[in-house]
Design an enzyme around this catalytic site. Sequence first.
Site, PDB file in Angstrom:
ATOM      1  N   ASP A 219       0.971  -1.172   0.016  1.00  0.00           N
ATOM      2  CA  ASP A 219       0.245   0.103  -0.049  1.00  0.00           C
ATOM      3  C   ASP A 219       0.698   1.337  -0.068  1.00  0.00           C
ATOM      4  OD1 ASP A 219      -2.409   1.531   0.803  1.00  0.00           O
ATOM      5  OD2 ASP A 219      -3.241  -0.330   1.260  1.00  0.00           O
ATOM      6  N   HIS A 242       2.490   1.837  -2.780  1.00  0.00           N
ATOM      7  CA  HIS A 242       1.192   2.658  -3.871  1.00  0.00           C
ATOM      8  C   HIS A 242       2.163   4.234  -3.182  1.00  0.00           C
ATOM      9  CE1 HIS A 242      -1.830  -0.095  -2.880  1.00  0.00           C
ATOM     10  NE2 HIS A 242      -1.367  -0.584  -4.207  1.00  0.00           N
TER      11      HIS A 242
END
Length: 400
Positions: A219, A242
């Site tokens: 993430d 991310h």
Amino acid sequence: MGSKFVLRATFFLFLVALFIKAKAADIDIKKFGAKADGKTDDSQAINSAWKEACTSATPSTVVIAKGNYMVGPVKFQGPCKAPVSLRVEGTLQAPAEPEKLKSQDGWVIFQNIDALSVSGGGTFDGQGSIAWSKNDCAKTGKCNSLPISLRLTGLTNAHIQDITSTNSKLFHMNILNCKNVTLQHVTINAPGESLNTDGIHIGRSTNINITGAEIQTGDDCVSIGDGSQQINIEKVTCGPGHGISIGSLGRYHDEQPVRGVTVRNCTIKNTSNGVRVKTWPASPNGVASDLHFEDIIMENVTTSPVLIDQEYCPNGQCQAKMPSRVKISNVSFKNIRGTSADPVAVKLACSKGIPCQNVEISDINLTCNGKNGTCTSVCSNVNPTVTGKVIPPACSAKTS
Ligand SMILES: *[C@@H]1O[C@H](CO)[C@@H](O)[C@H](O)[C@H]1NC(C)=O
Ligand SMILES: *[C@@H]1O[C@H](CO)[C@@H](O)[C@H](O)[C@H]1NC(C)=O
Ligand SMILES: *[C@@H]1O[C@H](CO)[C@@H](O)[C@H](O)[C@H]1NC(C)=O
Ligand SMILES: *[C@@H]1O[C@H](CO)[C@@H](O)[C@H](O)[C@H]1NC(C)=O
Ligand SMILES: *[C@@H]1O[C@H](CO)[C@@H](O)[C@H](O)[C@H]1NC(C)=O
Ligand SMILES: *[C@@H]1O[C@H](CO)[C@@H](O)[C@H](O)[C@H]1NC(C)=O
Ligand SMILES: *[C@@H]1O[C@H](CO)[C@@H](O)[C@H](O)[C@H]1NC(C)=O
Ligand SMILES: *[C@@H]1O[C@H](CO)[C@@H](O)[C@H](O)[C@H]1NC(C)=O
């Protein structure tokens, strides 16, 4: 002659005393029965060592020597009487089954401590693979049912360096209500496919400095939540992951302003996103200002490496038609170069309710993979100031 000897002898004894004092301050958890066999629960030994260190009137160091320590939830609770250091040379392993940490929102918790230092080159292994397969956060929208590996809550003047967090069940690290914390040369890793394994999340904290981190995770590598002020992120390598995000903001009521974030000299490689500011539509009023991104290399970033997204609405959990009311201002993107897998390399999607103000774009050189190397920029509800050489050419102002 005689007095010189006495002087020397005294000095020698003084050195010996200093040495003994330094030694005496080391508290090895094995002294409290830690087995380091990777099977026996060593939590109690850590708790006891911490208690001794934390109640000591002089500075002391808890030592977790090389070896594998199976530990349940552990809480390093302050305030302490004097500065305490934790030297982790070994590996702490969490129980693999999430149920064993069910009553806790964290696995290893540092709370209300002044002048904490953590170092030693050791590893915190969250053993997350079973937990990832049970993560239903995208479906339920409730993402707090798994424990965060390392919680830093209510710390002041902490220095954390040379430690590794691996395979967290949920976030690797959450820094909440802290002041003046430096994280230096921290390593974070989990597979790119592991769900919600944000690297370092910061919220409601002031003067946080992250420098030299290597983050590979599933993430955001670093995410900065509401109430964060004077945040410095530098020399971070991110990917897979991310990217580095401010937000998401505006999902909840009573969010505090984000002010003063600098992300500098970072490399973001093979990630789904680069640098972004994200806010939810239909939000309460909010503020995000003085956000600066500079000297950043992007490689093979999937979605717009430079992104302001005020229509952030994962899994359709929002009223997308209502504008975000988080006011974004004083933002700069400078000296950002590399490659994007998305033909839209720069996307500034500001709120039609409260347009972004004072956004500067300067010295950008992003080329797009595939296609023929050209990228574009798009903007809405922002009129950026452009300086230096900007490739792809900056969007022209457009108000929707
Ligand atoms: C911040 O914390 C460090 C210890 O990590 C300390 O040396 C420094 O003096 C602190 N700075 C301020 C402004 O308190
Ligand atoms: C990029 O990331 C994807 C997904 O995490 C991975 O499969 C691929 O091997 C990575 N490529 C490189 C060059 O690191
Ligand atoms: C962050 O910490 C590093 C290492 O201690 C230091 O060199 C740097 O000056 C700090 N940056 C800020 C903005 O405090
Ligand atoms: C970061 O700074 C160092 C030293 O100035 C430089 O060698 C390196 O290329 C920089 N990296 C990025 C991504 O700007
Ligand atoms: C780019 O990223 C995609 C998806 O993450 C990955 O499949 C691909 O291998 C990467 N390409 C390069 C050149 O790293
Ligand atoms: C934006 O920056 C200007 C000066 O550059 C400053 O006067 C203004 O207060 C800043 N706005 C916010 C919301 O921080
Ligand atoms: C932009 O990057 C490309 C690819 O790295 C390079 O060939 C080109 O010279 C760069 N342009 C400028 C103006 O720096
Ligand atoms: C290739 O680049 C040219 C400009 O250099 C552009 O006009 C054209 O649309 C591009 N083609 C594709 C498929 O992106």
